[in-house]
Scaffold this motif. Structure first.
Motif, PDB file in Angstrom:
ATOM      1  N   UNK A  98       0.863  -1.190   0.000  1.00  9.64           N
ATOM      2  CA  UNK A  98       0.000   0.000   0.000  1.00  9.64           C
ATOM      3  C   UNK A  98       0.894   1.233   0.000  1.00  9.64           C
ATOM      4  N   UNK A  99       0.562   2.169  -0.838  1.00  9.64           N
ATOM      5  CA  UNK A  99       1.286   3.439  -0.865  1.00  9.64           C
ATOM      6  C   UNK A  99       0.454   4.477  -0.113  1.00  9.64           C
ATOM      7  N   UNK A 100       1.025   4.997   0.973  1.00  8.09           N
ATOM      8  CA  UNK A 100       0.346   6.013   1.779  1.00  8.09           C
ATOM      9  C   UNK A 100       0.983   7.373   1.498  1.00  8.09           C
ATOM     10  N   UNK A 101       0.199   8.428   1.552  1.00 10.27           N
ATOM     11  CA  UNK A 101       0.795   9.756   1.332  1.00 10.27           C
ATOM     12  C   UNK A 101       1.855  10.081   2.377  1.00 10.27           C
ATOM     13  N   UNK A 102       1.708   9.528   3.590  1.00 14.93           N
ATOM     14  CA  UNK A 102       2.719   9.773   4.632  1.00 14.93           C
ATOM     15  C   UNK A 102       4.095   9.245   4.212  1.00 14.93           C
ATOM     16  N   UNK A 103       4.089   8.193   3.392  1.00 17.62           N
ATOM     17  CA  UNK A 103       5.369   7.637   2.931  1.00 17.62           C
ATOM     18  C   UNK A 103       6.159   8.651   2.113  1.00 17.62           C
ATOM     19  N   UNK A 104       5.440   9.558   1.473  1.00 22.34           N
ATOM     20  CA  UNK A 104       6.094  10.519   0.577  1.00 22.34           C
ATOM     21  C   UNK A 104       6.644  11.724   1.326  1.00 22.34           C
ATOM     22  N   UNK A 105       6.213  11.865   2.585  1.00 22.77           N
ATOM     23  CA  UNK A 105       6.727  12.913   3.475  1.00 22.77           C
ATOM     24  C   UNK A 105       6.647  14.293   2.846  1.00 22.77           C
ATOM     25  N   UNK A 106       5.495  14.612   2.349  1.00 22.89           N
ATOM     26  CA  UNK A 106       5.281  15.949   1.793  1.00 22.89           C
ATOM     27  C   UNK A 106       3.963  16.490   2.325  1.00 22.89           C
TER      28      UNK A 106
END
Lengths: 57, 183
Positions: free
Chosen positions: B126-134
């Motif tokens: 799963x790709x979470x927006x938190x992973x992108x740290x923006x």
């Protein structure tokens, strides 16, 4: 005469159709499969040539 | 009579060659490693079939699959590897997110998979927006990332376009009274 033109047109359509399908399907073949197909195609045309040669064409 | 039999033999052999070509097309076309990607974004599941990567314009321009998503939603990925070979398929799978040629985050790191002959393996992440740290994008801002999936020597690219979670409209401008036209 007209019937031969129709035959020629039909043969042309068949050959182009088979050629198109072969060009589409060959993308999914492995290198060994492509080589085997080339060898079999060469043998097929050679054998057809011998067949028509024997028939006196 | 013997000459006729021999000529018929040539014809039969030619037909056998033709049947062999057809058999190679069917069998060799079926065998191989096939990967299918299932992505769910904005409540819609999108399926990227193995044929997609075989298209000429995708291969020549090395284009990825375009995907739109709303910022803030989790994007589940399901990667299915179909091994249509007579031997087991061992491979490493690595999934990472890139932006502007820089690696942002690694979602799966060299995960080893071993797919048995004529079996499938499924890998989920799963790709979470938190992973992108923006921070959240502002109104009208689009953010694009590349999700790279590397399976052995194969690489698949997903171009992910994020747009803001909620649309922000400009404040209402007070209406200016329009003078009545002179008669």
């Amino acid at each position: 005469m007209r019937i031969y033109i129709l035959y020629g047109f039909g043969i042309l359509l068949c050959v182009s159709g088979v050629g198109y399908l072969a060009a589409e399907y060959i993308k999914y073949l492995s290198e060994a499969g492509k080589l085997a197909c080339l060898a079999l195609t060469t043998a097929m045309f050679a054998l057809f040539g011998k067949y028509f040669d024997e028939r006196g064409w | 009579m013997a000459a006729k039999n021999r000529s018929n033999l040539y014809l039969y052999l030619a037909l056998v060659c033709f049947a062999g070509i057809l058999a190679i097309f069917v069998i060799d076309g079926y065998l191989g490693i096939y990967d299918t990607l299932y992505i769910t974004a904005q409540e819609r599941q999108q399926v990227v079939e193995p044929d997609y990567w075989q298209q000429r314009w995708v291969k020549e321009n090395y284009e990825g699959y375009s995907l739109g998503a709303r910022w803030g939603e989790a994007i589940p990925f399901r990667y299915e590897i179909d091994n249509r070979n007579f031997s087991a398929y061992p491979a490493d799978i690595e999934v990472s997110v890139w932006k502007g040629g820089q690696e942002v985050v690694v979602l799966l790191n060299e995960t080893e998979v071993l797919v048995a002959p004529f079996k499938k393996a499924v890998i989920d992440w799963v790709l979470l927006p938190e992973d992108l740290e923006e921070s959240s994008p502002i109104s009208g801002e689009y953010r694009e990332y590349t999700v790279r999936i590397r399976l052995g020597e194969m690489e698949r690219k997903i171009i992910l376009s994020y747009y803001p979670e909620t649309a922000v409209y400009p404040e209402k401008v007070p209406s200016v009274p329009v003078p009545e036209p002179a008669r």
